[in-house]
Design a protein around this motif. Structure first.
Motif, PDB file in Angstrom:
ATOM      1  N   ALA A 244       0.827  -1.206   0.000  1.00 48.44           N
ATOM      2  CA  ALA A 244       0.000   0.000   0.000  1.00 48.44           C
ATOM      3  C   ALA A 244       0.862   1.257   0.000  1.00 48.44           C
ATOM      4  CB  ALA A 244      -0.926  -0.010   1.222  1.00 48.44           C
ATOM      5  N   VAL A 245       1.963   1.248   0.756  1.00 45.13           N
ATOM      6  CA  VAL A 245       2.867   2.402   0.789  1.00 45.13           C
ATOM      7  C   VAL A 245       3.415   2.693  -0.600  1.00 45.13           C
ATOM      8  CG1 VAL A 245       5.150   3.165   1.593  1.00 45.13           C
ATOM      9  CG2 VAL A 245       3.492   2.246   3.224  1.00 45.13           C
ATOM     10  N   LEU A 246       3.866   1.673  -1.296  1.00 39.86           N
ATOM     11  CA  LEU A 246       4.402   1.879  -2.649  1.00 39.86           C
ATOM     12  C   LEU A 246       3.326   2.398  -3.596  1.00 39.86           C
ATOM     13  CD1 LEU A 246       6.737  -1.234  -3.021  1.00 39.86           C
ATOM     14  CD2 LEU A 246       7.407   1.135  -2.583  1.00 39.86           C
ATOM     15  N   ASP A 247       2.083   1.922  -3.414  1.00 38.20           N
ATOM     16  CA  ASP A 247       0.981   2.449  -4.220  1.00 38.20           C
ATOM     17  C   ASP A 247       0.777   3.938  -3.956  1.00 38.20           C
ATOM     18  OD1 ASP A 247       0.485  -0.063  -5.286  1.00 38.20           O
ATOM     19  OD2 ASP A 247      -1.148  -0.519  -3.877  1.00 38.20           O
ATOM     20  N   VAL A 248       0.789   4.325  -2.683  1.00 36.61           N
ATOM     21  CA  VAL A 248       0.564   5.722  -2.310  1.00 36.61           C
ATOM     22  C   VAL A 248       1.678   6.611  -2.849  1.00 36.61           C
ATOM     23  CG1 VAL A 248       0.445   7.335  -0.360  1.00 36.61           C
ATOM     24  CG2 VAL A 248      -0.819   5.173  -0.271  1.00 36.61           C
ATOM     25  N   ILE A 249       2.922   6.162  -2.724  1.00 40.56           N
ATOM     26  CA  ILE A 249       4.050   6.956  -3.224  1.00 40.56           C
ATOM     27  C   ILE A 249       3.889   7.234  -4.711  1.00 40.56           C
ATOM     28  CG2 ILE A 249       6.528   6.888  -3.717  1.00 40.56           C
ATOM     29  CD1 ILE A 249       6.867   5.428  -1.020  1.00 40.56           C
ATOM     30  N   GLU A 250       3.466   6.208  -5.454  1.00 41.04           N
ATOM     31  CA  GLU A 250       3.299   6.380  -6.900  1.00 41.04           C
ATOM     32  C   GLU A 250       2.079   7.231  -7.217  1.00 41.04           C
ATOM     33  OE1 GLU A 250       2.705   3.704 -10.976  1.00 41.04           O
ATOM     34  OE2 GLU A 250       2.906   2.716  -9.026  1.00 41.04           O
ATOM     35  N   GLU A 251       0.939   6.902  -6.639  1.00 40.23           N
ATOM     36  CA  GLU A 251      -0.314   7.558  -7.013  1.00 40.23           C
ATOM     37  C   GLU A 251      -0.373   9.010  -6.551  1.00 40.23           C
ATOM     38  OE1 GLU A 251      -3.298   5.009  -5.380  1.00 40.23           O
ATOM     39  OE2 GLU A 251      -2.680   3.306  -6.623  1.00 40.23           O
ATOM     40  N   GLU A 252       0.209   9.301  -5.376  1.00 43.18           N
ATOM     41  CA  GLU A 252       0.187  10.665  -4.858  1.00 43.18           C
ATOM     42  C   GLU A 252       1.457  11.438  -5.219  1.00 43.18           C
ATOM     43  OE1 GLU A 252      -1.125  10.974  -0.792  1.00 43.18           O
ATOM     44  OE2 GLU A 252      -2.573   9.332  -1.022  1.00 43.18           O
ATOM     45  N   GLN A 253       2.299  10.817  -6.045  1.00 44.60           N
ATOM     46  CA  GLN A 253       3.512  11.464  -6.566  1.00 44.60           C
ATOM     47  C   GLN A 253       4.349  12.088  -5.433  1.00 44.60           C
ATOM     48  OE1 GLN A 253       2.553  14.076  -9.877  1.00 44.60           O
ATOM     49  NE2 GLN A 253       1.012  12.670 -10.637  1.00 44.60           N
ATOM     50  N   LEU A 254       4.673  11.251  -4.447  1.00 42.83           N
ATOM     51  CA  LEU A 254       5.329  11.760  -3.246  1.00 42.83           C
ATOM     52  C   LEU A 254       6.790  12.136  -3.467  1.00 42.83           C
ATOM     53  CD1 LEU A 254       3.798   9.674  -0.325  1.00 42.83           C
ATOM     54  CD2 LEU A 254       3.042  11.839  -1.333  1.00 42.83           C
ATOM     55  N   CYS A 255       7.440  11.578  -4.485  1.00 47.49           N
ATOM     56  CA  CYS A 255       8.815  12.021  -4.757  1.00 47.49           C
ATOM     57  C   CYS A 255       8.809  13.492  -5.174  1.00 47.49           C
ATOM     58  CB  CYS A 255       9.450  11.157  -5.844  1.00 47.49           C
ATOM     59  SG  CYS A 255       9.854   9.474  -5.304  1.00 47.49           S
ATOM     60  N   ALA A 256       7.924  13.842  -6.091  1.00 49.64           N
ATOM     61  CA  ALA A 256       7.828  15.239  -6.522  1.00 49.64           C
ATOM     62  C   ALA A 256       7.341  16.115  -5.382  1.00 49.64           C
ATOM     63  CB  ALA A 256       6.887  15.348  -7.717  1.00 49.64           C
ATOM     64  N   ARG A 257       6.416  15.597  -4.582  1.00 49.17           N
ATOM     65  CA  ARG A 257       5.914  16.384  -3.449  1.00 49.17           C
ATOM     66  C   ARG A 257       7.011  16.630  -2.415  1.00 49.17           C
ATOM     67  NH1 ARG A 257       1.785  18.724  -1.336  1.00 49.17           N
ATOM     68  NH2 ARG A 257       1.310  18.617   0.903  1.00 49.17           N
ATOM     69  N   ALA A 258       7.872  15.637  -2.205  1.00 49.50           N
ATOM     70  CA  ALA A 258       8.992  15.821  -1.274  1.00 49.50           C
ATOM     71  C   ALA A 258       9.877  16.984  -1.711  1.00 49.50           C
ATOM     72  CB  ALA A 258       9.816  14.537  -1.175  1.00 49.50           C
ATOM     73  N   GLU A 259      10.111  17.088  -3.007  1.00 50.56           N
ATOM     74  CA  GLU A 259      10.914  18.213  -3.516  1.00 50.56           C
ATOM     75  C   GLU A 259      10.234  19.542  -3.228  1.00 50.56           C
ATOM     76  OE1 GLU A 259      13.842  18.277  -4.613  1.00 50.56           O
ATOM     77  OE2 GLU A 259      14.349  16.334  -5.466  1.00 50.56           O
ATOM     78  N   ARG A 260       8.923  19.610  -3.465  1.00 53.92           N
ATOM     79  CA  ARG A 260       8.195  20.867  -3.232  1.00 53.92           C
ATOM     80  C   ARG A 260       8.174  21.230  -1.754  1.00 53.92           C
ATOM     81  NH1 ARG A 260       4.686  18.458  -6.975  1.00 53.92           N
ATOM     82  NH2 ARG A 260       3.135  17.987  -5.358  1.00 53.92           N
ATOM     83  N   LEU A 261       7.893  20.251  -0.909  1.00 55.37           N
ATOM     84  CA  LEU A 261       7.835  20.512   0.526  1.00 55.37           C
ATOM     85  C   LEU A 261       9.200  20.930   1.064  1.00 55.37           C
ATOM     86  CD1 LEU A 261       5.624  17.495   1.664  1.00 55.37           C
ATOM     87  CD2 LEU A 261       4.905  19.875   1.435  1.00 55.37           C
ATOM     88  N   GLY A 262      10.252  20.239   0.621  1.00 51.93           N
ATOM     89  CA  GLY A 262      11.597  20.582   1.077  1.00 51.93           C
ATOM     90  C   GLY A 262      12.003  21.974   0.651  1.00 51.93           C
ATOM     91  N   LEU A 263      11.642  22.361  -0.572  1.00 53.06           N
ATOM     92  CA  LEU A 263      11.945  23.705  -1.054  1.00 53.06           C
ATOM     93  C   LEU A 263      11.239  24.756  -0.217  1.00 53.06           C
ATOM     94  CD1 LEU A 263      13.247  25.602  -3.134  1.00 53.06           C
ATOM     95  CD2 LEU A 263      11.241  25.218  -4.604  1.00 53.06           C
ATOM     96  N   ARG A 264       9.975  24.502   0.114  1.00 49.51           N
ATOM     97  CA  ARG A 264       9.233  25.463   0.947  1.00 49.51           C
ATOM     98  C   ARG A 264       9.881  25.596   2.321  1.00 49.51           C
ATOM     99  NH1 ARG A 264       8.042  29.093   3.095  1.00 49.51           N
ATOM    100  NH2 ARG A 264       6.082  29.735   4.056  1.00 49.51           N
ATOM    101  N   LEU A 265      10.296  24.487   2.916  1.00 50.74           N
ATOM    102  CA  LEU A 265      10.955  24.516   4.213  1.00 50.74           C
ATOM    103  C   LEU A 265      12.271  25.279   4.139  1.00 50.74           C
ATOM    104  CD1 LEU A 265      11.478  23.668   7.142  1.00 50.74           C
ATOM    105  CD2 LEU A 265      12.226  21.438   6.279  1.00 50.74           C
ATOM    106  N   LYS A 266      13.070  25.006   3.112  1.00 46.05           N
ATOM    107  CA  LYS A 266      14.347  25.702   2.972  1.00 46.05           C
ATOM    108  C   LYS A 266      14.139  27.204   2.790  1.00 46.05           C
ATOM    109  CE  LYS A 266      17.117  21.875   1.107  1.00 46.05           C
ATOM    110  NZ  LYS A 266      17.798  21.344  -0.094  1.00 46.05           N
ATOM    111  N   GLN A 267      13.112  27.593   2.037  1.00 42.24           N
ATOM    112  CA  GLN A 267      12.810  29.014   1.862  1.00 42.24           C
ATOM    113  C   GLN A 267      12.491  29.665   3.201  1.00 42.24           C
ATOM    114  OE1 GLN A 267       9.583  28.693  -0.926  1.00 42.24           O
ATOM    115  NE2 GLN A 267      10.907  28.959  -2.732  1.00 42.24           N
ATOM    116  N   GLN A 268      11.714  28.968   4.016  1.00 38.13           N
ATOM    117  CA  GLN A 268      11.371  29.508   5.341  1.00 38.13           C
ATOM    118  C   GLN A 268      12.615  29.663   6.204  1.00 38.13           C
ATOM    119  OE1 GLN A 268       8.961  31.009   6.595  1.00 38.13           O
ATOM    120  NE2 GLN A 268       7.991  30.059   8.377  1.00 38.13           N
TER     121      GLN A 268
END
Length: 437
Positions: free
Chosen positions: A326-350
């Motif tokens: 289920a975890v691997l399904d969620v990572i793929e379907e919710e595009q968590l690799c790309a989301r990790a990049e976006r979230l990390g960028l927002r954190l670094k900006q802060q």
């Protein structure tokens, strides 16, 4: 069982009334002090990136059970998968009566792991078990005893794990002697005065003074040191290490226990490099909170141990295997690799926006959403006291942060990659206030 029913049950009138202080007094009396506690609050229920204690107070969780919850607390897909498996069976011991779901997960990880070569995967229960078995496989495959690790690395609390770990307090103090044929060299950390060239010279000296490279089975390292402070292994160091391994017939083990499963913006952190490991250890976020670990490696190496040489009573538990699918399904379907990049960028900006207001900030680093901030005093010395103050201020305001680093002067951020944007912004606002004091 639906998420709504679980939520209602957690809040039911039948739930005993406790206070954090009363439970903590019982903990001190009933459990050993060697099991350290980060926060003296006791969880009652949780959802995605939020956690409520037994007194009903809400916290935003930026720690995720130490990088275990990349898909958040109680993701519905994970709950459904575990519930479905419960309807069939809970345990058979894979080595006694195996099941197709474990074979399918091994096939899936073999496809997803870096490299086009043939791979095999063995399942275990904890990260430390995965490390122990990676060492067993490396020694069996090469016929050599030596293992080289990096200073500041963390590889578990078992005896081999402690031997490999490059930090004495609190992990190794009082527990020796440790297994032999384990050696350490400094990790390349320019902020701490250690260059890539320094680390490579240390390896050269090790091979001249302490062990013949022909007796070394493997190097083991984290692509991004976890407990050591989220120091990213430089690409030129990784290339040089791979070349040394190839030159001397040494295996390269990538410890991906904390870095794996979309945390760094890639499914595995080794995908940030142009070299491949021979073996990888995985655990933590693999099964969304269920205990599961594994070693993924070149097929011919994984086949070196004889039947019965690998395994464990709970290794590849069917509930955890179901959760991992289920975890691997969620990572793929919710595009968590790309989301990790976006979230990390927002954190670094802060964090970058706060540098002029917080002179203690010495470095902001990391891949994807595996980000850390390191604090130094004006004289250039580590500032663990400030890191602790920030952690305590944040907790008081409802945000859970984890410290790390050889000197305890680093705050690491491991919020779920599924965190809602509004909850993230709320947490970042609390963080900013905690940093400003």
């Amino acid at each position: 069982m639906t998420d709504a029913i679980l939520h209602t049950r957690n809040r039911s009138a039948d739930t005993p009334s406790f206070s954090n202080a009363s439970i903590d007094a019982r903990r001190i009396a009933a459990t050993p002090r060697g099991v350290g506690i980060g926060f003296s609050i006791y969880a009652q229920h949780a959802r995605n990136a939020e956690l409520w204690d037994v007194e009903g107070r809400r916290y935003i969780d930026f720690g995720s059970g130490i990088a275990v919850l990349n898909v958040g607390h109680r993701h519905p897909r994970v709950l459904q998968a575990v519930e479905a498996q419960l309807e069939n069976f809970m345990h058979t011991a894979y080595q006694v009566v195996p099941y197709e779901s474990a074979v399918a997960l091994a096939e899936r990880l073999n496809r997803l792991a870096p490299g086009a070569h043939a791979k095999k995967t063995a399942f275990f229960t904890t990260g430390a078990e995965a490390v122990e078995n990676a060492v067993k496989i490396a020694r069996c495959a090469t016929g050599r005893p030596g293992i080289v690790a990096l200073g500041g690395g963390f590889h578990g609390r078992t005896f081999m794990g402690m031997a490999l770990t490059g930090k004495v307090l609190p992990y190794k103090a009082g527990f020796g002697p440790f297994p032999g044929s384990v050696f350490h060299v400094p990790a390349p950390i320019p902020l701490h005065g250690v260059s890539v060239a320094d680390s490579l010279r240390a390896i050269e000296h090790l091979f001249k003074a302490d062990i013949d490279p022909r007796q070394v089975a493997a190097f083991i390292l984290e692509p991004v040191q976890g407990e050591g402070g989220f120091h990213v292994a430089p690409p030129d160091f990784m290339r040089a290490l791979r070349a040394l391994c190839d030159q001397h017939g040494i295996l390269l083990i990538a410890d991906e226990i904390q870095t794996g499963f979309a945390r760094t913006g890639k499914l595995f952190a080794m995908e940030h490099y142009d070299v491949l490991p021979d073996l990888m250890t995985v655990a933590k976020s693999l099964a969304g909170g269920m205990p599961l670990s594994g070693v993924i490696g070149r097929a011919e190496l994984m086949d070196a141990p004889a039947p019965g040489g690998l395994g464990g009573t709970y290794a590849g538990n069917p509930l955890a295997i179901a959760a991992a699918h289920a975890v691997l399904d969620v990572i793929e379907e919710e595009q968590l690799c790309a989301r990790a990049e976006r979230l990390g960028l927002r954190l670094k900006q802060q964090l970058q926006s706060l540098r002029e207001h917080v002179p203690q900030i010495a470095d902001i680093r990391g891949h994807g959403a595996m980000v850390a901030v390191e604090f130094m005093q004006a004289n250039g010395q580590p500032d663990p006291a400030f890191a602790k103050q920030v952690q305590q201020r944040a907790q008081a305001a409802g945000l859970l942060l984890l410290t790390c680093g050889t000197y305890g002067n680093v705050i690491r951020f491991l919020f779920p990659l599924t965190i809602e944007d509004g909850v993230l912004e709320e947490g970042l606002a609390i963080l900013a206030q905690a940093l400003r004091g």
